[in-house]
Scaffold this active site. Sequence first.
Site: not given
Ligand code: PGA
Ligand code: ZN
Length: 460
Positions: A237, A370
């Site tokens: 990230e 998400k």
């Molecule tokens: P991930 O991480 O997209 O690998 O799940 C993002 C998060 O945990 O917030």
């Molecule tokens: Zn997370």
Amino acid sequence: MTTTRIERIHAREVLDSRGRPTVEVEVTCAGARPGRAIVPSGASTGTFEALELRDGGDRYDGYGVQTAVRQALAIGPQFVGQDASEQSRIDATLTELTKAWPTSPYASNAGERLGANATLGISLAVAYAAAEGQSIPLVEHLHQLWQQVFKAANAALLNQGMATSLLGRKPFMPLPMVNMISGGKHAGGNLDFQDYLIMPLGAKSYPQALEWIVRIYWRLGKLLTKAGYEGVLVGDEGGYGPKLKSNEEALNFVVEAISAAGLAPGKDVAIALDVASSHFFRDGTYRLAATGDQQLQAGDVIDLLEGWVDRYPILSIEDGLAEDDWLGWQKLTQRLGHRVQLIGDDLFVTNTERLREGVEKKVANSVLVKVNQIGTLSGAMDAMRLALESDYRPVISARSGETEDATIADLAVATGAGQIKIGSIARSERLAKYNQLLRLAENSEFPYYGRAIFRESKLS
Ligand code: PGA
Ligand code: ZN
């Protein structure tokens, strides 16, 4: 003449920021330019997330999404002729198809399930197509959709909640929660905890917030390098991925970097953590490795986090405990819920059923949103609505596997979500969103509230 009548749906395999295949969908309305969306992908995924369908086999080490693309192409024609502006109707059909898939004539082999990567691709591309069909910006169309969802919210509940005096009511620029140091599954297991982030509470505008963030990030890189750590190479990230001596040392570096940038830790800029603890939780025990093998119970993790909240300007903690540890989460919320934002990510997976259970159990006070955890745009908006009715704060979030698709930037503004978590300010799949937010910030109707999004709450 452009309309919102769907004329064509196309899907293809493209690659995400880890080079893994993902689904891209194009939806075209009559006379309009195609609307296009690309689906993101997690690494530290929650057990209860919607299905991300991968092909398996040798191709791309099993990460191919040709089956999901085929599924999107198979169901696409049934949306032709429908109105792309009727997002909730289209998403309801996608949800029904998901339930019925194993026995549907579209399934190519017995037991096949419909991928959320196929449904989300269609769902998001439909929203883009509807905006194109109306010749309006995506943010405006998403705001119209959100208003329909928010209008249906229980007004009595909303008015009881303090989070919602501002949140959800009108579009505005979100407070970014930005990754500085990466660990866990995003940086090769250098640290146990996944994200050490900052929140630019005191900035007067989004562009100023972004400048502060970049300044802190650059200072942090220098500080790490000076101390003999990796201060250049980055994780999934975009945060630095140093191999520090302890999980706590990362906090010290972030505080130091804020000061080195000429800003006041806690006042101008607060710290947030994503512990992502489900990934070191096994058989009822939290296993930390950064400082030798440590086996902790939920109570020990809570003690550790409370100690940190006492000593560092921490305002937000995500997934402090594991996705199945409801009892631990209750204790965590009792101990820290009045002092910090407690976000459920793997815990709630943007799922209204899981969130409802959490609200009943008085667990957490915020939910990560998400879109690919639930598989449709409407599903994500429903989770946001329930969050606001329950006085939980939504935080719109990217995944660790991302692309140039910047939908969540528009979504965060359009829904007045209040906060957004995209990763760091390195790597273009992250900057695609930060830059889209810069464009949106030019609109004086989208103000930046900074710390005021926490006003009237125990956290302000
Ligand atoms: P991930 O991480 O997209 O690998 O799940 C993002 C998060 O945990 O917030
Ligand atoms: Zn997370």
